[in-house]
Design an enzyme around this catalytic site. Structure first.
Site, short mmCIF file in Angstrom:
data_model
loop_
_atom_site.label_atom_id
_atom_site.label_comp_id
_atom_site.label_asym_id
_atom_site.label_seq_id
_atom_site.Cartn_x
_atom_site.Cartn_y
_atom_site.Cartn_z
N GLU A 49 37.34 -38.30 19.36
CA GLU A 49 36.72 -39.60 19.12
C GLU A 49 37.32 -40.55 20.15
O GLU A 49 38.51 -40.89 20.08
CB GLU A 49 37.02 -40.04 17.69
CG GLU A 49 36.01 -40.98 17.10
CD GLU A 49 36.43 -41.46 15.71
OE1 GLU A 49 36.36 -42.66 15.49
OE2 GLU A 49 36.83 -40.63 14.88
N ASP A 60 40.62 -52.02 11.98
CA ASP A 60 41.82 -51.33 12.42
C ASP A 60 43.10 -52.02 11.97
O ASP A 60 43.21 -53.24 11.98
CB ASP A 60 41.82 -51.19 13.95
CG ASP A 60 40.85 -50.12 14.40
OD1 ASP A 60 40.90 -49.02 13.83
OD2 ASP A 60 40.02 -50.39 15.29
#
Ligand SMILES: Cc1ncc(COP(=O)(O)O)c(C=O)c1O
Lengths: 267, 412
Positions: A49, A60
């Site tokens: 990824e 995040d």
């Protein structure tokens, strides 16, 4: 079929879950981050990824932010991301890009799809794009035969799991913990519950789980119920601790440990 | 869903549509994890907006707690500097907690209670939205956490102390530019992790649907009152309505009632910082381009990679690289105009209002005042009668005393 779908099918044929490793492009530099992605492939990741750094990554946690922030400041963008995709594909890995939506929209959705396909990429993971807003991307990914990976969460209703699965191709990303990315000490049962719900509603599509897996034992545990195990922050941590060749070696060692964990769990 | 209340009022406010779009702007660019919560919020908002007992409770709080309706004040000595224009100030600075932010927060806090959540989070730039949220949380017995960029905690230290006195936890945010943009990111991260127990009380008409709609509806009281007050005082509608634009809530608040009045110019004043040409500004519509930030498509300041550019303004409340999607829509349709005001122009208007009218404005509001000075001079040259300019005085300057003293070299 994309390289991603091939990789998931191959893992399934081997009676195991796939291993998907995430790293952001551009930390500590574009070149070294590409080296680290090659190390993921060499270490046994089926899929890489490829993270496009973004200035406002609301999904995040601190670890990925710490690596992405300097990359953003250094001007790393989707062009570098596509370069990393080519490198992963050349190394024999399947590459999917993970990008927040605005960089893709700014690049041009149709142009991005064309360039991603040309670079040998399989598709795109979109943490802040839900199918409801994805009209342009659905059309562009169809036009270029790309996979599109949307997310589901424990809070998703059955109706949304169904519609999100219908819009997805490649796999469905189960963000199995409510919260931002980051390594966690324990694998809770929320992940298994979510995967079971998705399977009941959308049996055809592979379900891969990301929830802060940090070692081989946790990877094995998740591999026992998911089609794929996604590992990000723990890999990024290796690069943060040692942003150089030693970090790259650390990434490879962790990938090997995770791959062994995943392989240990026949399904 | 069409904005039914507006249709019922006989107004042609067909935006946003059911999915929160203003033309190509708005929408919901959010993690899936938040969708269930914002669906719930959207439904609860519509239901309570049409519920007389909820609206009655909100109206009672606005009257008895906030002190509404807020006054409309003629500013003749200030107007002399605006080419002799008749300047009317809508006094949101007189609200409890000192700005327009309380109007929205009381609505969202009541809504939080309605959906049964016990904790609220908020972002804040100038601290006014944080103070208002901390205030409403104290009033309604909710836990409150406010995210504030570390740079803003320093330039708005008074408001940090106020929030803590009110019992809120203030979390300084040290990522990115350490201002409002990053405070919103942190608040979103908190919300994703705690969405089962926590409601996000958003401070402006930006963010994912339903916030641009909901915050506008809670703020539109400003323009509804002002429109009636101007008609009564002057006997006609104003020529221009002026407001500062950060995310754009005080501007939508005062604009909304006037949107059907085609003869009334609506002008939003963005923070021009050191000047658009320097790149150090927060003038999102003037100097930005369409894109997605914080859950909606609108104008934003971005670089060639689609990364958000850090904004710059002397005013913490306007120091934001995004803007609400309805402003993008009003700009593109031509119904409203947007202009930049530099730090220096805003500070000159700040000093002028203080000395001519005895009102110390928030530095945010001073951008609208500076705009009114320009508009008055421009229109005065074109019109035979002195123009009537309605200005949203969105807040008071107590929080800015230190910044202004430093700016003007006044020692305390
Ligand atoms: C007094 C005042 N005016 C204006 C603003 C800008 O916000 P908005 O554009 O949403 O009205 C703020 C924000 O903190 C403020 O405190």
């Amino acid at each position: 079929m994309t390289a991603l779908s091939d990789a998931l099918a191959k893992a399934r044929a081997e009676d195991r879950a796939a291993l998907i490793g995430y790293l952001p492009v551009g930390y500590p530099s574009v070149e070294v981050s590409i080296e680290a992605m090659r190390a993921l492939v060499a270490g046994g990741c089926d899929v890489v990824e490829v993270g496009a750094p973004y200035s406002d990554p609301v999904m995040d946690g601190p670890t990925i932010q710490a690596a992405a922030e300097p990359a953003v400041r250094a001007g790393v963008g989707l062009r570098d991301t596509l370069r990393a995709v080519s490198a992963v594909a050349d190394a024999g890995g399947a590459a999917v890009v993970m990008s927040y939506w605005n960089p893709v929209e700014h690049y041009g959705v149709a142009r991005f799809a064309a360039d991603l396909a040309a670079a040998g990429g399989s598709g795109l993971v979109t943490p802040d794009l839900i199918p409801d807003e994805a009209g342009d991307w659905l059309a562009a990914s169809d036009a270029h035969g790309l996979d599109r990976v949307f997310l589901v969460a424990p809070s998703s209703t059955d109706a949304r799991i169904a519609s999100t699965a219908r819009a997805s191709r490649g796999f469905l990303y189960a963000a199995a913990v409510m919260g931002v990315t980051g390594a966690r000490d324990a694998v809770g049962d929320a992940a298994a519950v979510l995967v079971r719900r998705v399977r009941a509603i959308a049996p055809q599509i592979p379900v891969c789980v990301g929830l802060g897996v940090s070692d081989g034992a946790q990877a094995a545990q998740v591999a026992s119920f998911a089609d794929g195990v996604i590992v990000g922050s723990a890999l990024v941590r290796r690069m943060l601790d040692s942003p150089d060749a030693a970090g790259v070696a650390g990434v490879r060692a962790l990938a090997e440990e995770l791959a062994a964990g995943v392989a240990s769990r026949r399904r | 869903m069409v904005d039914v209340s507006a249709v019922r009022d006989g107004r042609q406010l067909a935006v946003p549509d059911e999915t929160g779009h203003f033309g190509s702007y708005g929408g919901r660019f959010v993690p899936e994890a938040l969708v269930a919560a914002i669906d719930e919020l959207t439904e609860a908002f519509h239901q309570t907006w049409d519920d007389p007992s909820f609206r009655g409770e909100l109206a009672r709080l606005l009257r008895d707690y906030t002190g509404r309706p807020s006054a409309l004040t003629d500013a003749p000595r200030f107007g002399e500097h605006a080419g002799g224009a008749r300047i009317l100030l809508k006094r949101e600075d007189l609200n409890h907690t000192g700005s327009h932010k309380i109007n929205n927060v009381l609505g969202q806090a009541l809504l939080t209670r309605h959906i049964g959540k016990k904790r609220v989070i908020a972002e804040t730039g100038a601290g006014q939205h944080g103070v208002a949220t901390a205030t409403a949380a104290a009033l309604m017995g909710l836990d409150c956490t406010v995210y504030m960029g570390e740079q803003d905690t320093r330039r708005q230290a008074l408001n940090v102390a106020r929030m803590r006195l009110l019992g809120a936890e203030v979390v300084p945010v040290t990522t990115g530019s350490r201002t409002l943009k990053d405070a919103i990111n942190e608040a979103m991260r908190d919300w994703v992790a705690n969405v089962g127990t926590t409601n996000y009380v958003f401070g402006t008409v930006a963010g994912p649907h339903p916030f641009p709609l909901m915050v506008r509806q809670y703020q539109r009281v400003i323009g509804e009152e002002a429109r009636a007050q101007v008609l009564e005082r002057v006997g006609r509608l104003p020529d221009v309505v002026a407001a500062c634009v950060g995310g754009g809530s005080n501007a939508m608040g005062i604009f909304t009632a006037f949107i059907p009045d085609r003869g009334v110019r609506l002008v939003g004043f963005e923070a021009g910082g050191d000047g658009i040409g320097t790149g150090r500004h927060a003038a999102t519509i003037t100097g930005g381009s369409p894109g997605v930030l914080h859950g909606a498509r609108s104008y934003l300041l971005q670089d060639e990679n689609g990364q958000t550019i850090e904004s710059h303004s002397i005013s913490a409340g306007l120091d934001y690289p995004g803007v609400g999607p309805e402003h993008a829509w009003l700009h593109d349709t031509g119904r409203a105009e947007y202009r930049p005001i530099t730090d220096a122009e805003a500070m000159a208007a700040f000093a002028l209002l203080s000395r001519t009218e005895g009102i110390i404005p928030a530095i945010e509001s001073a951008h609208a005042l500076a705009g009114a000075l320009d508009l008055g001079r421009e229109l005065g040259a074109q019109m035979s009668q002195p123009p009537v300019i309605l200005v949203c005085l969105s807040g008071r300057g107590d929080k800015d005393v230190e910044t202004a003293s430093r700016y003007f070299g006044i020692s305390s």
